[in-house]
Scaffold this motif. Structure first.
Motif, PDB file in Angstrom:
ATOM      1  N   LYS A 402     -13.394  -6.681 -39.673  1.00  0.00           N
ATOM      2  CA  LYS A 402     -14.220  -5.476 -39.802  1.00  0.00           C
ATOM      3  C   LYS A 402     -14.197  -4.932 -41.218  1.00  0.00           C
ATOM      4  O   LYS A 402     -15.219  -4.473 -41.749  1.00  0.00           O
ATOM      5  N   ARG A 403     -13.018  -4.974 -41.836  1.00  0.00           N
ATOM      6  CA  ARG A 403     -12.901  -4.489 -43.217  1.00  0.00           C
ATOM      7  C   ARG A 403     -13.729  -5.364 -44.165  1.00  0.00           C
ATOM      8  O   ARG A 403     -14.423  -4.856 -45.047  1.00  0.00           O
ATOM      9  N   MET A 404     -13.673  -6.675 -43.967  1.00  0.00           N
ATOM     10  CA  MET A 404     -14.429  -7.567 -44.842  1.00  0.00           C
ATOM     11  C   MET A 404     -15.928  -7.430 -44.613  1.00  0.00           C
ATOM     12  O   MET A 404     -16.724  -7.538 -45.555  1.00  0.00           O
ATOM     13  N   LEU A 405     -16.341  -7.182 -43.373  1.00  0.00           N
ATOM     14  CA  LEU A 405     -17.758  -6.933 -43.102  1.00  0.00           C
ATOM     15  C   LEU A 405     -18.203  -5.645 -43.787  1.00  0.00           C
ATOM     16  O   LEU A 405     -19.271  -5.601 -44.426  1.00  0.00           O
ATOM     17  N   THR A 406     -17.395  -4.613 -43.679  1.00  0.00           N
ATOM     18  CA  THR A 406     -17.717  -3.341 -44.337  1.00  0.00           C
ATOM     19  C   THR A 406     -17.820  -3.519 -45.850  1.00  0.00           C
ATOM     20  O   THR A 406     -18.778  -3.057 -46.486  1.00  0.00           O
ATOM     21  N   ASN A 407     -16.833  -4.188 -46.424  1.00  0.00           N
ATOM     22  CA  ASN A 407     -16.843  -4.376 -47.875  1.00  0.00           C
ATOM     23  C   ASN A 407     -18.038  -5.200 -48.323  1.00  0.00           C
ATOM     24  O   ASN A 407     -18.678  -4.897 -49.335  1.00  0.00           O
ATOM     25  N   MET A 408     -18.342  -6.272 -47.591  1.00  0.00           N
ATOM     26  CA  MET A 408     -19.466  -7.115 -47.967  1.00  0.00           C
ATOM     27  C   MET A 408     -20.773  -6.321 -47.963  1.00  0.00           C
ATOM     28  O   MET A 408     -21.574  -6.398 -48.912  1.00  0.00           O
ATOM     29  N   ILE A 409     -20.988  -5.552 -46.928  1.00  0.00           N
ATOM     30  CA  ILE A 409     -22.229  -4.784 -46.830  1.00  0.00           C
ATOM     31  C   ILE A 409     -22.291  -3.706 -47.905  1.00  0.00           C
ATOM     32  O   ILE A 409     -23.313  -3.530 -48.582  1.00  0.00           O
ATOM     33  N   GLU A 410     -21.191  -3.001 -48.107  1.00  0.00           N
ATOM     34  CA  GLU A 410     -21.207  -1.944 -49.122  1.00  0.00           C
ATOM     35  C   GLU A 410     -21.371  -2.507 -50.529  1.00  0.00           C
ATOM     36  O   GLU A 410     -22.094  -1.948 -51.347  1.00  0.00           O
ATOM     37  N   GLN A 411     -20.709  -3.605 -50.811  1.00  0.00           N
ATOM     38  CA  GLN A 411     -20.734  -4.146 -52.170  1.00  0.00           C
ATOM     39  C   GLN A 411     -22.053  -4.829 -52.500  1.00  0.00           C
ATOM     40  O   GLN A 411     -22.439  -4.902 -53.672  1.00  0.00           O
ATOM     41  N   HIS A 412     -22.748  -5.348 -51.497  1.00  0.00           N
ATOM     42  CA  HIS A 412     -23.992  -6.072 -51.748  1.00  0.00           C
ATOM     43  C   HIS A 412     -25.203  -5.395 -51.102  1.00  0.00           C
ATOM     44  O   HIS A 412     -26.251  -6.009 -50.937  1.00  0.00           O
ATOM     45  N   TYR A 413     -25.035  -4.125 -50.796  1.00  0.00           N
ATOM     46  CA  TYR A 413     -26.071  -3.350 -50.099  1.00  0.00           C
ATOM     47  C   TYR A 413     -27.380  -3.277 -50.886  1.00  0.00           C
ATOM     48  O   TYR A 413     -28.469  -3.315 -50.317  1.00  0.00           O
ATOM     49  N   ASN A 414     -27.297  -3.167 -52.187  1.00  0.00           N
ATOM     50  CA  ASN A 414     -28.496  -2.907 -52.993  1.00  0.00           C
ATOM     51  C   ASN A 414     -29.293  -4.161 -53.341  1.00  0.00           C
ATOM     52  O   ASN A 414     -30.394  -4.056 -53.876  1.00  0.00           O
ATOM     53  N   GLU A 447     -18.889  -5.666 -31.307  1.00  0.00           N
ATOM     54  CA  GLU A 447     -18.339  -4.640 -32.207  1.00  0.00           C
ATOM     55  C   GLU A 447     -18.785  -4.885 -33.645  1.00  0.00           C
ATOM     56  O   GLU A 447     -19.168  -3.944 -34.358  1.00  0.00           O
ATOM     57  N   LEU A 448     -18.750  -6.146 -34.082  1.00  0.00           N
ATOM     58  CA  LEU A 448     -19.207  -6.469 -35.433  1.00  0.00           C
ATOM     59  C   LEU A 448     -20.704  -6.207 -35.573  1.00  0.00           C
ATOM     60  O   LEU A 448     -21.163  -5.701 -36.607  1.00  0.00           O
ATOM     61  N   ASN A 449     -21.460  -6.560 -34.543  1.00  0.00           N
ATOM     62  CA  ASN A 449     -22.917  -6.350 -34.595  1.00  0.00           C
ATOM     63  C   ASN A 449     -23.250  -4.867 -34.697  1.00  0.00           C
ATOM     64  O   ASN A 449     -24.102  -4.455 -35.507  1.00  0.00           O
ATOM     65  N   ASP A 450     -22.558  -4.056 -33.911  1.00  0.00           N
ATOM     66  CA  ASP A 450     -22.783  -2.604 -33.964  1.00  0.00           C
ATOM     67  C   ASP A 450     -22.376  -2.038 -35.318  1.00  0.00           C
ATOM     68  O   ASP A 450     -23.082  -1.178 -35.875  1.00  0.00           O
ATOM     69  N   ASP A 456     -25.765  -0.711 -42.099  1.00  0.00           N
ATOM     70  CA  ASP A 456     -27.033  -1.087 -42.733  1.00  0.00           C
ATOM     71  C   ASP A 456     -28.063  -1.429 -41.665  1.00  0.00           C
ATOM     72  O   ASP A 456     -28.220  -2.591 -41.278  1.00  0.00           O
ATOM     73  N   PRO A 457     -28.824  -0.440 -41.188  1.00  0.00           N
ATOM     74  CA  PRO A 457     -29.836  -0.696 -40.154  1.00  0.00           C
ATOM     75  C   PRO A 457     -31.013  -1.528 -40.663  1.00  0.00           C
ATOM     76  O   PRO A 457     -31.804  -2.028 -39.862  1.00  0.00           O
ATOM     77  N   ARG A 470     -25.402 -15.830 -28.383  1.00  0.00           N
ATOM     78  CA  ARG A 470     -26.715 -15.853 -29.028  1.00  0.00           C
ATOM     79  C   ARG A 470     -27.542 -14.600 -28.739  1.00  0.00           C
ATOM     80  O   ARG A 470     -28.389 -14.217 -29.548  1.00  0.00           O
ATOM     81  N   ASP A 471     -27.307 -13.954 -27.608  1.00  0.00           N
ATOM     82  CA  ASP A 471     -28.101 -12.782 -27.231  1.00  0.00           C
ATOM     83  C   ASP A 471     -27.631 -11.508 -27.931  1.00  0.00           C
ATOM     84  O   ASP A 471     -28.317 -10.482 -27.866  1.00  0.00           O
ATOM     85  N   ILE A 472     -26.489 -11.555 -28.617  1.00  0.00           N
ATOM     86  CA  ILE A 472     -25.921 -10.338 -29.210  1.00  0.00           C
ATOM     87  C   ILE A 472     -26.578 -10.021 -30.551  1.00  0.00           C
ATOM     88  O   ILE A 472     -26.921  -8.874 -30.840  1.00  0.00           O
ATOM     89  N   VAL A 473     -26.766 -11.033 -31.373  1.00  0.00           N
ATOM     90  CA  VAL A 473     -27.250 -10.835 -32.745  1.00  0.00           C
ATOM     91  C   VAL A 473     -28.776 -10.845 -32.790  1.00  0.00           C
ATOM     92  O   VAL A 473     -29.445 -11.252 -31.839  1.00  0.00           O
ATOM     93  N   ASP A 474     -29.327 -10.427 -33.924  1.00  0.00           N
ATOM     94  CA  ASP A 474     -30.781 -10.386 -34.087  1.00  0.00           C
ATOM     95  C   ASP A 474     -31.385 -11.778 -34.227  1.00  0.00           C
ATOM     96  O   ASP A 474     -32.466 -12.052 -33.705  1.00  0.00           O
TER      97      ASP A 474
END
Length: 821
Positions: A402-414, A447-450, A456-457, A470-474
């Motif tokens: 979860k921490r690595m997912l958060t960091n990845m999204i925040e660091q590469h958000y833009n 939990e990761l998907n949410d 980042d919606p 397969r039904d969990i992710v987009d």
């Protein structure tokens, strides 16, 4: 949207542009020492050493950053790669120009568990080898400067000690069962950063635009670094278009704040759109002034509208775009994960040259340099966290993910290039834990998907190969390896359609197969006669093994470039006739090292790349070019195939790959006619000629035309008609020498001295003397043990202007020696 506690600010994340400003940031590249073992404690790295004392242990070697523990041992055929601790040390000058400023060490990535010391004081630690993080060393530096050691033993410099550790740990991702090395070391850049008392920690610039491109919207949020230092600051924001013109600005005095604050929202009419063909970027600059000092952070953003259509294709800016993709591991010959910026730029430009408009970054957050290049070159991105194989660990494991997912999204958000956040890979692959519970894996995937959608919606989520999730992710990518791990490549379209019908949004990442560079075949599809058709094309348990199980090309094929050329050619021509397809990504762009494939033709190397580990192009590179690019190109298959074989007068197919409308082949100066290109005329889109061949030398030249533009290519090949028997003897000779580097070639013959052109024997090179084998590169010409390609193999020797004896051995053959003077 993003929330962090003040307690985490000491090892928080910094915005990209702040770190790149020359006046506040410096890469710490030179004057490092390293030891690949553990110490009894940090004291052993800083204790005084008397001049000439032979008892100092251990031995420190001089290195520069980036640096990887496993630069060469990852592909050493005789050892398992090192997994354990290693220590780095250096002494740095620290002179922060800001009053009450903060001094930071910013890590762009370090593997896998890292501890940071100023002298003997631990200032930070981090778990995770791929996300960025920061250590605030301000207080420790000031304390050390008060010590008599500062001006004495250390002569006005500050000792920095760093311990990295890539030991196996089941409660850490990625799993050591993964098909890539879990590297250790300071293998990305480390920066010394000075900030004012108050500065920006993160800038979140969210750019959106409608599908028609009529109205763009931009919202700016910020997070402060050290917000308790002052009560109020002046904030200024400016937006500059791709031509350098300021198109919007804003400024306001505000109280400082904790967490994330929405500063400003604005609109732009008809913004210039970002796309692979025109990657237009806007610059957002945030200035923060407090107590007379100003910090500046800049970010690049792009306005684009994308959609994975339900039960349909991918749309970008209102139009269908077929995603033409590949994959990347951070891995290179001679340095492993420690790729320099120049290497990364070369690699990404090669991808664009091949025609790539999409990349999946497998299987972890990658360097900021990669993402910046995707933005500027126009390459759409799927980036994922390293939850890869092994099952699901406990609370520590899950918290890291979860921490690595958060960091990845925040660091590469833009980054405008990013369209997908990947949550995992092959999570249906057990092995690390006694329990393998599909329901628990589903729960954690949710939990990761949410979490991803909360952070980042605006982006989609995806996973590859975990059917029960397969039904969990987009967006879902199943396992389809038609013609390699299962099935025949001619089944590719039907298998893909079957999988497409099972998912709302389908994207096919990972297809292809291994090819031993420089190995070619006159009958590359022979193995398909052994393959069972109609049983699907997924990779199943044990399919990656070279032993046991059902017949499959991966086990029973010849691993030639010739076979992979046909497989790729078929896939690409079919993709042009699949209007429902969102896209695909070939696995991978470049060969890479892996601990689980010791018996491959190049040991410990996954050889599915279209280029080798040192950027050498395989034939496949040009096949992709012929389908994916518009700049006129033409390539005759066989540039690394010096000798073909067959009967006297036998017709041989000469294949040409080109994106031109037509091509004419000349054989020894004689025209064999003009062929028109038709992508559906397999193989080589109709650009193939049957040439009767006899013993001797042949010069093949092709001239291709696209409109008024003409391009050409030429190769020379020998044709061997002599038939060979069982391999019986070898020769070793020097075939070239330049700049102190000698190129040696081993060849294998039968008892009658006929070259065995289908020989695949494993050979082992050795050397005694002054020279050095250029080995452990993980390439077809840079390994001390390698399978032959068409009865031969190459290796290079650094002569060092001395004398050496080089040997080559192969089971059942007399050893051969060569004197180099």
């Amino acid at each position: 949207m993003f929330k962090k506690s003040a307690a985490l600010l000491l090892i928080n994340l910094l915005g990209i542009s702040l770190l790149l400003q020359a006046q506040t940031s410096k890469r710490l590249i030179n004057n490092w020492e390293f030891v690949k073992e553990d110490l009894g404690g940090v004291w052993e790295a800083v204790r005084p050493v008397k001049a000439g004392n032979p008892e100092e242990m251990p031995y420190w070697q001089k290195v520069s950053l980036p640096h990887c523990f496993n630069a060469t041992d990852a592909v050493d055929p005789d050892v398992n790669y090192y997994q354990g601790p290693g220590w780095y040390r250096t002494n740095i000058e620290v002179a922060n120009p800001y009053t009450k400023g903060r001094t930071l060490l910013h890590f762009e990535g370090a593997g896998q568990k890292t501890q940071v010391y100023i002298y003997t004081t631990k200032v930070a630690e981090h778990v995770g080898g791929y996300d960025e993080w920061t250590a605030d060393i301000t207080d420790a530096v000031e304390k050390f400067k008060q010590s008599p050691l500062f001006k004495g033993q250390f002569k006005g410099k500050v000792p920095v000690i760093i311990r990295c550790d890539n030991s196996r740990d089941l409660e850490m991702i990625p799993s050591s069962l993964s098909d890539f090395n879990v590297y250790g070391g300071l293998y990305r850049y480390l920066n010394l950063v000075y900030t004012p008392q108050l500065s920006a920690d993160k800038l979140f610039a969210h750019a959106t635009v409608d599908a028609k491109g009529a109205l763009g919207k931009l919202s700016i949020k910020a997070r402060l670094f050290n917000p308790d230092a002052v009560k109020e600051a002046t904030f200024k924001i400016s937006v500059t278009d791709p031509n350098g013109k300021v198109v919007a600005d804003w400024n306001k005095a505000l109280p400082t704040f904790q967490g994330d604050e929405l500063l400003w929202e604005t609109s732009l009419k008809s913004p210039k759109l970002w796309s692979p063909d025109a990657p237009q970027q806007y610059e957002v600059k945030l200035s923060i002034t407090a107590n007379g000092e100003t910090s500046v952070m800049t970010e690049k953003v792009g306005f684009r509208n994308f959609e994975f259509v339900k039960k349909g294709p991918f749309m970008l800016n209102g139009k269908r775009l077929l995603l033409r993709g590949t994959h990347r591991h951070e891995d290179h010959a001679g340095v492993a994960a420690a790729m320099t910026e120049e290497m990364i730029v070369t690699e990404m430009k090669l991808m664009k040259e091949m025609g790539v408009n999409f990349i999946r970054l497998g299987h972890y957050q990658q360097s900021r340099i990669v993402l910046d290049l995707c933005d500027s070159l126009g390459i759409l991105v799927w980036e994922e966290i390293p939850w890869c194989r092994g099952g699901l660990g406990g609370p520590v494991y899950q918290e890291q993910a979860k921490r690595m997912l958060t960091n990845m999204i925040e660091q590469h958000y833009n980054h405008p290039s990013v369209i997908i956040w990947g949550l995992g890979n092959e999570n249906d692959w057990p092995g690390d834990f006694t329990e393998f519970d599909q329901q628990k894996i589903r729960t954690f995937m949710k939990e990761l998907n949410d979490l991803s959608h909360k952070l980042d919606p605006s982006r989609n989520t995806a996973i590859r190969r975990c059917d029960f999730c397969r039904d969990i992710v987009d967006v879902y990518s199943p396992s389809i390896w038609a013609g390699w791990y299962r099935g025949d490549y001619t089944e590719y379209k039907q298998v893909s359609l079957d999988e497409f019908n099972k998912s709302d949004r389908f994207l096919h990442v990972e297809w292809g197969g291994d090819s031993h560079a420089r190995r070619h075949s006159e009958n590359p599809d022979n193995a398909l006669s052994k393959i069972k058709k109609g049983g699907g094309a997924d990779e199943r348990a044990g399919d990656a093994s070279l032993y046991g199980g059902a017949a499959r090309v991966s086990k029973d094929g010849d691993w030639s470039e010739s076979y992979i050329a046909n497989l790729i050619d078929w896939h690409l021509k079919e993709q042009e006739t699949m209007p429902w397809l969102s896209g695909t990504a070939y696995w991978p762009f470049k060969d890479f090292s892996t601990p689980i494939r010791p018996e491959n033709p190049v040991p410990y190397v996954n050889q599915k790349g279209v280029i080798e580990r040192d950027f050498t192009k395989k034939e496949a590179f040009y096949i992709f070019q012929s389908y994916w690019t518009t700049t006129p190109m033409v390539h005759i298959y066989g540039h690394t195939w010096p000798i073909r074989w067959g009967a006297e007068g036998e017709e041989k197919m000469v294949k040409v790959y080109s994106n031109c409308d037509e091509a004419e082949l000349f054989v020894n100066g004689k025209s064999f006619g003009v062929k028109k290109r038709n992508s559906q005329d397999f193989p080589a889109a109709g650009l193939r000629w049957q040439v009767p061949m006899g013993k001797g030398k042949y010069t093949f030249k092709v001239v291709a035309k696209k409109g008024k533009i003409t391009v050409s290519d030429e190769i020379v090949q020998e044709y061997q008609t002599d038939k060979w028997g069982k391999p019986a003897q070898m020769t070793l000779e020097k075939i070239d020498e330049k700049d102190g580097i000698a190129t040696l070639e081993v060849k294998l013959f039968d008892a009658q001295k006929v070259l065995c052109l289908d020989a695949v024997n494993l050979v082992a090179f050795g050397l005694v003397g002054d020279g050095e084998l250029i080995k452990d590169q993980g390439t077809s010409t840079g390994s001390s043990k390698v399978q032959l390609y068409n009865g031969r193999a190459l290796i290079k020797v650094k002569t060092n202007k001395g004398k050496s004896v080089v040997s080559v051995q192969s089971k059942g053959m007399p050893t051969v020696f060569l004197n180099l003077n």
